[in-house]
Design a protein around this motif. Structure first.
Motif, PDB file in Angstrom:
ATOM      1  N   GLY A 147      18.645  26.230  22.561  1.00 39.09           N
ATOM      2  CA  GLY A 147      18.048  25.977  23.876  1.00 39.09           C
ATOM      3  C   GLY A 147      17.453  24.589  24.025  1.00 39.09           C
ATOM      4  N   GLY A 148      17.591  23.772  22.989  1.00 41.27           N
ATOM      5  CA  GLY A 148      16.917  22.475  22.959  1.00 41.27           C
ATOM      6  C   GLY A 148      17.441  21.445  23.941  1.00 41.27           C
ATOM      7  N   THR A 149      18.656  21.658  24.449  1.00 42.72           N
ATOM      8  CA  THR A 149      19.138  20.721  25.476  1.00 42.72           C
ATOM      9  C   THR A 149      18.702  21.175  26.871  1.00 42.72           C
ATOM     10  OG1 THR A 149      21.232  21.904  25.813  1.00 42.72           O
ATOM     11  CG2 THR A 149      21.228  20.130  24.152  1.00 42.72           C
ATOM     12  N   GLN A 150      18.158  22.387  26.975  1.00 40.18           N
ATOM     13  CA  GLN A 150      17.862  22.947  28.294  1.00 40.18           C
ATOM     14  C   GLN A 150      16.374  23.018  28.618  1.00 40.18           C
ATOM     15  OE1 GLN A 150      20.465  23.568  30.459  1.00 40.18           O
ATOM     16  NE2 GLN A 150      21.437  22.475  28.757  1.00 40.18           N
ATOM     17  N   ARG A 151      15.576  23.469  27.647  1.00 44.51           N
ATOM     18  CA  ARG A 151      14.161  23.705  27.983  1.00 44.51           C
ATOM     19  C   ARG A 151      13.347  22.414  27.971  1.00 44.51           C
ATOM     20  NH1 ARG A 151      15.207  28.376  24.772  1.00 44.51           N
ATOM     21  NH2 ARG A 151      15.412  30.176  26.141  1.00 44.51           N
ATOM     22  N   LEU A 152      13.615  21.529  27.017  1.00 44.64           N
ATOM     23  CA  LEU A 152      12.801  20.308  26.960  1.00 44.64           C
ATOM     24  C   LEU A 152      12.947  19.473  28.242  1.00 44.64           C
ATOM     25  CD1 LEU A 152      10.727  18.906  25.144  1.00 44.64           C
ATOM     26  CD2 LEU A 152      12.581  17.446  24.308  1.00 44.64           C
TER      27      LEU A 152
END
Ligand code: COA
Length: 263
Positions: A147-152
């Motif tokens: 999910g690191g490309t989406q939530r940050l």
């Protein structure tokens, strides 16, 4: 063999500790599965009303996905790699994000890769002055997978996130605070007290209202404003017949503290 994730419950708050300190609490498949099982247990235990998540040892919250383990999945091709590694990690961060009881990360040290993605996904986060964050996946020749490309980008904005994602540079707790990744930075010995204090300030309130707010915010954020407002109406409508809403209103009128039942 020590439990790979430990749980201690104190007055309605479950402290979950990622417990592989010799591997900087790297997120092995077994660790992720154990964390998910504990979340299942917490969800159906009415007496537990909030979760604090931290890392064992004096170095790391978590250094991210277990690299040797997922390297073996990668060697078996895209389908196995996605099934065993990516879906598992995405399910974990999605579960934390949508959990109906507040989840607070107490970031005690390194929060790299998946450790940073957990911090992005949970509802609230407090960091020790000794914490250090990074999005280091690019150093391994890959994009983040939990999910690191989406939530940050949703938390911190596109350019701030891209700078971290594309360089892989580590960043300080002060920077994490500045970009909205954590709520507070505290001296190391104050980390757990600060997380418990935050949890207790939430526990004063109706668990139904707490769950309604978490749902409306986390689901609404990823929808249009119109759909988000509909979600807000739904969450309020669900509370109208409850004891807790009546109690909150009666207590206000009587100028007394409300007594919530979670019903
Ligand atoms: N997966 C599996 N094991 C890991 C790990 C990970 N993500 N991160 C650290 N470890 C293990 C190391 O292999 C080492 O184990 P060993 O003593 O059995 O060899 C132990 O944890 C200590 O780590 P080490 O690398 O010796 O510590 P360091 O202080 O030299 O470096 C880091 C710390 C965080 C810079 C380094 O461990 C690292 O780069 N980790 C990977 C971070 C990462 O890329 N995460 C995202 C994965 S997608």
């Amino acid at each position: 063999m020590p439990d790979i994730v430990t749980m201690e419950v104190d007055r309605g708050i479950a402290l979950l500790t990622l417990n592989r300190p010799d591997k900087l609490n790297a997120l092995s498949y077994a660790l992720i599965d154990r964390l998910m099982a504990l979340l299942d247990e917490i969800e159906v235990t009415d007496d537990i009303r909030a979760v604090i998540l931290t890392g064992a040892g004096d170095r790391a919250f978590s250094a991210g996905a277990d690299i040797p383990e997922f390297t073996a999945s990668v060697a078996q091709g895209p389908n196995r790699a996605v099934r065993d590694f990516v879906r598992r990690g995405q399910a974990m961060t999605a579960r934390l994000e949508a959990f109906s009881k507040p989840v607070i990360a107490a970031v005690n040290g390194l929060a790299f890769g998946g450790g940073c993605e957990i911090t992005e996904a949970v509802h609230l986060a407090v960091a020790s002055e000794r914490a250090l964050f990074a999005k280091p996946e690019i150093n391994l020749g890959m994009p983040p997978t939990f999910g690191g490309t989406q939530r940050l980008p949703r938390l911190a904005g596109r350019k701030r996130s891209l700078a971290l994602l594309l360089t892989g540079d580590s960043f300080s707790p002060a920077h994490a605070l500045q970009i909205g990744l954590v709520n507070a930075v505290v001296p190391h010995d104050q980390l757990l007290p600060a997380a418990y204090d935050l949890a207790r300030r939430i526990l004063r309130h109706s668990p139904l209202a707490v769950a309604g707010i978490i749902t409306a915010v986390t689901r609404g954020l990823n929808q249009s404003i119109g759909e988000g407002l509909e979600m807000e109406r739904e969450q309020f409508a669900r509370m109208v017949p409850t004891h807790d809403l009546g109690e909150g209103l009666r207590a206000w009128a009587a100028r007394r503290q409300p007594v919530y039942t979670g019903r």
